[in-house]
Scaffold this motif. Sequence first.
Motif, PDB file in Angstrom:
ATOM      1  N   GLU A  48       8.336  45.308  42.216  1.00 32.05           N
ATOM      2  CA  GLU A  48       9.587  46.102  41.857  1.00 32.05           C
ATOM      3  C   GLU A  48      10.793  45.238  41.323  1.00 32.05           C
ATOM      4  O   GLU A  48      10.784  44.121  41.724  1.00 32.05           O
ATOM      5  N   ARG A  49      11.517  45.660  40.561  1.00 30.92           N
ATOM      6  CA  ARG A  49      12.537  45.096  39.930  1.00 30.92           C
ATOM      7  C   ARG A  49      13.622  44.351  40.641  1.00 30.92           C
ATOM      8  O   ARG A  49      13.954  43.360  40.821  1.00 30.92           O
ATOM      9  N   THR A  50      13.891  44.992  41.846  1.00 27.95           N
ATOM     10  CA  THR A  50      14.919  44.725  42.871  1.00 27.95           C
ATOM     11  C   THR A  50      14.143  43.610  44.038  1.00 27.95           C
ATOM     12  O   THR A  50      14.660  43.033  44.698  1.00 27.95           O
ATOM     13  N   ASN A  51      12.835  43.414  43.706  1.00 27.96           N
ATOM     14  CA  ASN A  51      12.025  42.467  44.442  1.00 27.96           C
ATOM     15  C   ASN A  51      12.015  42.769  46.003  1.00 27.96           C
ATOM     16  O   ASN A  51      11.776  42.005  46.818  1.00 27.96           O
ATOM     17  N   TYR A  52      11.980  44.178  46.309  1.00 27.31           N
ATOM     18  CA  TYR A  52      12.117  44.653  47.907  1.00 27.31           C
ATOM     19  C   TYR A  52      10.585  44.729  48.030  1.00 27.31           C
ATOM     20  O   TYR A  52      10.334  44.751  49.255  1.00 27.31           O
ATOM     21  N   GLY A  53       9.650  44.718  47.101  1.00 25.74           N
ATOM     22  CA  GLY A  53       8.236  45.119  47.649  1.00 25.74           C
ATOM     23  C   GLY A  53       7.370  44.905  46.289  1.00 25.74           C
ATOM     24  O   GLY A  53       7.791  44.860  45.115  1.00 25.74           O
ATOM     25  N   VAL A  54       6.144  45.324  46.512  1.00 23.48           N
ATOM     26  CA  VAL A  54       5.160  45.262  45.535  1.00 23.48           C
ATOM     27  C   VAL A  54       4.122  46.512  45.544  1.00 23.48           C
ATOM     28  O   VAL A  54       3.708  46.697  46.690  1.00 23.48           O
ATOM     29  N   HIS A  55       3.900  47.430  44.548  1.00 22.75           N
ATOM     30  CA  HIS A  55       3.111  48.342  44.598  1.00 22.75           C
ATOM     31  C   HIS A  55       1.548  47.666  44.006  1.00 22.75           C
ATOM     32  O   HIS A  55       1.547  46.674  43.198  1.00 22.75           O
ATOM     33  N   PHE A  56       0.725  48.194  44.959  1.00 18.73           N
ATOM     34  CA  PHE A  56      -0.630  47.598  44.413  1.00 18.73           C
ATOM     35  C   PHE A  56      -1.682  48.636  44.131  1.00 18.73           C
ATOM     36  O   PHE A  56      -1.516  49.878  44.466  1.00 18.73           O
ATOM     37  N   MET A  57      -2.933  48.751  43.252  1.00 21.38           N
ATOM     38  CA  MET A  57      -3.556  49.281  42.963  1.00 21.38           C
ATOM     39  C   MET A  57      -5.091  48.852  43.073  1.00 21.38           C
ATOM     40  O   MET A  57      -5.254  47.979  42.260  1.00 21.38           O
ATOM     41  N   ARG A  58      -6.004  49.139  43.865  1.00 19.19           N
ATOM     42  CA  ARG A  58      -7.338  48.736  43.950  1.00 19.19           C
ATOM     43  C   ARG A  58      -8.265  49.474  42.813  1.00 19.19           C
ATOM     44  O   ARG A  58      -8.228  50.723  42.620  1.00 19.19           O
ATOM     45  N   LEU A  59      -9.136  48.625  42.146  1.00 15.85           N
ATOM     46  CA  LEU A  59      -9.963  49.232  41.199  1.00 15.85           C
ATOM     47  C   LEU A  59     -11.439  48.990  41.772  1.00 15.85           C
ATOM     48  O   LEU A  59     -11.688  48.393  42.667  1.00 15.85           O
ATOM     49  N   ASP A  60     -12.287  49.944  41.225  1.00 12.84           N
ATOM     50  CA  ASP A  60     -13.732  49.707  41.783  1.00 12.84           C
ATOM     51  C   ASP A  60     -14.211  48.426  41.053  1.00 12.84           C
ATOM     52  O   ASP A  60     -13.833  47.800  40.255  1.00 12.84           O
ATOM     53  N   GLY A  61     -15.191  48.174  42.005  1.00 16.38           N
ATOM     54  CA  GLY A  61     -16.024  46.814  41.521  1.00 16.38           C
ATOM     55  C   GLY A  61     -16.090  45.680  42.399  1.00 16.38           C
ATOM     56  O   GLY A  61     -16.731  44.560  42.109  1.00 16.38           O
ATOM     57  N   ALA A  62     -15.351  45.726  43.444  1.00 13.41           N
ATOM     58  CA  ALA A  62     -15.183  44.642  44.344  1.00 13.41           C
ATOM     59  C   ALA A  62     -16.418  44.191  44.941  1.00 13.41           C
ATOM     60  O   ALA A  62     -17.060  45.335  45.817  1.00 13.41           O
ATOM     61  N   LYS A  63     -16.817  43.318  45.005  1.00 16.66           N
ATOM     62  CA  LYS A  63     -18.004  42.963  45.621  1.00 16.66           C
ATOM     63  C   LYS A  63     -17.833  41.760  46.735  1.00 16.66           C
ATOM     64  O   LYS A  63     -17.153  40.894  46.324  1.00 16.66           O
TER      65      LYS A  63
END
Length: 230
Positions: free
Chosen positions: A7-22
Amino acid sequence: MLLAHVERTNYGVHFMRLDGAKPVLPPITAQEAREPPSWPHRYVTWLADGPGPLYPGWWTLQPWRPPGPLELATGHPSGYLDWLEGWQGIVPLRPLPDPGEGRVKAHRKLVRDGLLPPLLLWWVSGLDGWVLLDGHARLAAALAEDQIPPSLALALAPSPAQMEESLGYATRAHALVQTQNESAKRAQQWHFGSVYAGIPGERLRTRAWPLTGDSWQEAAPPGWPPTGVQ
C-alpha cells in the motif's frame, strides 16, 4: 507463484497466490523421519541440487520459531497482511491440505512422537514475513495437533565483505579499549559481543524475478490489486 503490492501508505501489503507452486524438497518418508538425519545439512544438499529460490549470494539456514502465536496469512487466492498489527507470520504458497487426508494423518503421528521434519521457510523482505516453501502437509498436521511445527528459515545474509564493514567500527573502537579502565573495558567488550552475535541473524532485502510479459499486471488476474490501491 506470488504477487505482492505494498500500500502507498505502507500500512500493509496485498498478496495474490498464482497456480504452479510445487515443493522444493523431495518427499520425506515416515521411515526417514523416524531415523532423522541432520535436517539442516539434508535440506542444504537438496536445495543445492534442486529447484528453489537460491541465487548467487550468501545464505543462512537457521532454526525458526514465531516470536508469539503462529500467524498464517488468510484468504485464498488473495489476502492482506496488516503491518500495523506487527505482522511477521507465514504465507503458504497454496491452501493447506485437510486434516483428514492420509499424508496429514501420517504426519500427525510424527508430531505426537516429536519427530516431525521441519518446515522450510523463506524470509521475503517485501512481505516482512515468511513464505512456506515446503511442508504444507506438515504444517497442517502440526496445527491439527495444536503444536508449533519445527522450522528452518532461509534468508539472504551479509557477505564477508559486508560483515567486515559492519564490524569496522567495532574493530577500530576496540583499540581504544586498551587505554580505558577495567570497568569501561568490560562495558565495551559486552557491546562488541552483542555486535558480533547479532551479525549472523542479519537479513538482507529479498530479490524478486521478472515476470513473463511487459508488466506484473499481465500476470495478475482481473481486479487485482483491489480498486483504490496505489
